[in-house]
Design an enzyme around this catalytic site. Structure first.
Site, PDB file in Angstrom:
ATOM      1  N   ASP A  89       0.705  -1.164   0.081  1.00 46.05           N
ATOM      2  CA  ASP A  89       0.097  -0.055   0.184  1.00 46.05           C
ATOM      3  C   ASP A  89       0.883   1.308   0.134  1.00 46.05           C
ATOM      4  O   ASP A  89       0.746   2.080  -0.795  1.00 46.05           O
ATOM      5  CB  ASP A  89      -1.010   0.124   1.349  1.00 46.05           C
ATOM      6  CG  ASP A  89      -2.153  -0.750   1.063  1.00 46.05           C
ATOM      7  OD1 ASP A  89      -2.251  -1.465  -0.082  1.00 46.05           O
ATOM      8  OD2 ASP A  89      -2.696  -1.036   1.922  1.00 46.05           O
TER       9      ASP A  89
ATOM     10  N   ARG B  35       1.166   6.162  16.733  1.00 45.73           N
ATOM     11  CA  ARG B  35       0.659   7.203  15.653  1.00 45.73           C
ATOM     12  C   ARG B  35       1.360   8.468  15.884  1.00 45.73           C
ATOM     13  O   ARG B  35       1.962   9.142  14.969  1.00 45.73           O
ATOM     14  CB  ARG B  35      -0.594   7.324  15.593  1.00 45.73           C
ATOM     15  CG  ARG B  35      -1.288   5.862  15.269  1.00 45.73           C
ATOM     16  CD  ARG B  35      -0.537   5.186  14.126  1.00 45.73           C
ATOM     17  NE  ARG B  35      -1.060   3.709  13.895  1.00 45.73           N
ATOM     18  CZ  ARG B  35      -0.575   2.648  13.332  1.00 45.73           C
ATOM     19  NH1 ARG B  35       0.654   2.895  13.189  1.00 45.73           N
ATOM     20  NH2 ARG B  35      -1.408   1.664  13.021  1.00 45.73           N
TER      21      ARG B  35
ATOM     22  N   ASP C 248      -6.860   5.111  13.204  1.00 45.96           N
ATOM     23  CA  ASP C 248      -5.611   5.317  13.049  1.00 45.96           C
ATOM     24  C   ASP C 248      -5.391   6.648  12.067  1.00 45.96           C
ATOM     25  O   ASP C 248      -4.510   7.582  12.082  1.00 45.96           O
ATOM     26  CB  ASP C 248      -4.845   4.379  12.295  1.00 45.96           C
ATOM     27  CG  ASP C 248      -4.440   3.429  13.326  1.00 45.96           C
ATOM     28  OD1 ASP C 248      -4.243   3.770  14.614  1.00 45.96           O
ATOM     29  OD2 ASP C 248      -4.081   2.024  13.036  1.00 45.96           O
TER      30      ASP C 248
ATOM     31  N   SER D  74      -5.159  -8.075   8.483  1.00 51.28           N
ATOM     32  CA  SER D  74      -4.680  -6.571   8.452  1.00 51.28           C
ATOM     33  C   SER D  74      -3.814  -6.560   9.899  1.00 51.28           C
ATOM     34  O   SER D  74      -4.604  -6.633  11.010  1.00 51.28           O
ATOM     35  CB  SER D  74      -5.580  -5.460   8.547  1.00 51.28           C
ATOM     36  OG  SER D  74      -4.988  -4.255   8.967  1.00 51.28           O
TER      37      SER D  74
END
Ligand code: ARG
Length: 406
Positions: free
Chosen positions: A14, A94, A123, A174
């Site tokens: 990605d 994050r 996120d 994921s």
């Protein structure tokens, strides 16, 4: 001059496809990958791959100690478990990733930051909240949210743009992982009635396959933070790593839950956080021994607020700093040792001591002749303790009989 953008790069398909996609939008791409303790992170490979795919500059940053010392420690001190059990694994990395990306953006006069979160998760909110807090001038791109591509379309685009496509079957899951644990969703897990299959787990053995004999460890705490295992001092990142292994081998730290996301949906996640399970249970017991009663009873109110703020992208806010100042102050007495028993999926405290800060007084608590507690004083205490309810009954006779009924 072409505008520059700094991309949160993982090395996966990605964020690799995101590089030509951002170039097509007119940016020069600077890639940055942080090592926050995700397993098998080949940072050299990832750094080179970004350049190979077209980044003009590529950073690989070892942020493991910063992650442990500045992002995990608040969770330990605040006993922060979202909805009672999730130790906030993904929520923690994050703001740290963005802190580094913003620094890089400033070094290169970049105008924007890109990340690769889906449009349905937490996120994206955490990344973008941190960008707004640290530099509101920076523009934000989220290619993954904007693609709207099927897997096939993504692969075609990758092939057209010389982005290497991983061979073999794509993982059905994921996964997001760091030092503090691993989060797994999607695939077969999307049906909450499906039990997580063996291949959904990556850090732990099944409790029934764990050793038949318990493992005991002594965890030493200083100011609320674990500093040694069995007396051997370790820096926090290493201590977490060795506990992940030890506790994982004992089947500890599996969490399988439905959770409430910020964006309003419920999701099913399968988490593993072996070290967190041990450290947080031990920390709580260390507090039981050392915190004064009113502090111990008040602190969970603040903890609850902080936990939700960490989950809900409010890490870089004035309220977070103020509440953390309270938590930090409570931790000055949280010093001592907790003995933990690790056995087939459970981590429980079995003994505790503090040479400097224990509030447990054996002479007050004992039922032997060593007793120093003034039992005579207890009767008077009880009279006054119950006085308000006693007066109420005398006046209203809700539970007691009126004198004339006798
Ligand atoms: N739901 C978790 C959180 O919001 C984990 C998010 C990442 N999960 C994943 N499996 N990729 O913190």
């Amino acid at each position: 001059m072409t505008d520059k953008i700094v991309l949160a790069y993982s090395g996966g398909l990605d964020t690799s496809v995101a590089i030509p996609w951002l170039q097509d939008k007119g940016y020069d791409v600077i890639a940055a990958c942080l090592n926050v303790g995700q397993p098998n992170a080949d940072m050299d490979f990832i750094q080179k791959k970004a350049k190979q795919v077209g980044a003009i500059e590529s950073y690989a940053i070892d942020a493991q100690d910063e992650f442990a010392d500045e992002y995990v420690t608040p969770v330990i001190k605040a006993n922060a478990l979202y909805e009672g059990d999730y130790p906030l694994v993904s929520a923690l990395s994050r703001p740290l990733i963005i802190k580094h990306l913003v620094e890089i953006a400033h070094q290169h006069d970049a105008v924007a930051i890109a990340h690769g979160s889906t449009g349905k998760g937490n996120d994206q909110v955490r990344f973008e909240a941190a960008i707004h807090a640290l530099d509101p001038q920076l523009k934000i791109e989220d290619p993954i949210r904007d693609f709207h591509w099927s897997r096939e379309e993504e692969i075609d685009y990758a092939k057209e743009h010389n982005v290497p496509v991983p061979i073999g079957k794509k993982s059905p899951y994921s996964i997001d992982a760091n030092l503090w644990g691993r989060a797994n969703e999607a695939g077969i897990l999307e049906n909450p009635w499906n039990q997580a299959p063996d291949d959904a787990w990556g850090m732990t053995v099944a409790p029934e396959e764990a050793p038949d004999k318990p493992t005991f460890i002594d965890l030493t705490f200083e100011k609320g933070i674990p500093v040694a295992i069995d007396g051997n001092k370790l820096k926090l990142s290493d201590l977490i790593k060795s506990l992940n292994k030890l506790a994982g081998e004992n089947g500890i730290g599996r969490i399988d839950k439905i959770e409430n996301r910020m964006v309003g949906i419920k999701s099913r996640e399968v988490y593993e956080a072996p070290a967190a399970a041990v450290i947080m249970a031990a920390h709580h017991e260390m507090e039981n021994l050392t915190l004064e009663r009113d502090v111990a009873h008040y602190k969970p109110l603040i903890e609850q607020q902080l936990t939700n703020m960490i989950y809900e992208a409010k890490w870089i806010t004035p309220l977070f700093d103020s509440l953390m100042a309270f938590i930090d102050d409570t931790q000055k007495v949280v010093n001592g040792v907790v003995k933990m028993k690790l056995y087939k999926g459970s981590a429980v405290p079995v003994a505790r001591k503090s040479d400097t800060n224990s509030l447990y007084d054996e002479n007050l608590a004992t039922y032997t002749s060593a007793d120093t507690f003034d039992q005579e004083a207890a009767a008077g205490f009880i009279k006054l303790w119950t006085l308000p309810a006693t007066v109420y009954e005398e006046v209203n006779h809700v539970h007691s009989k009126k004198p004339e009924d006798k």
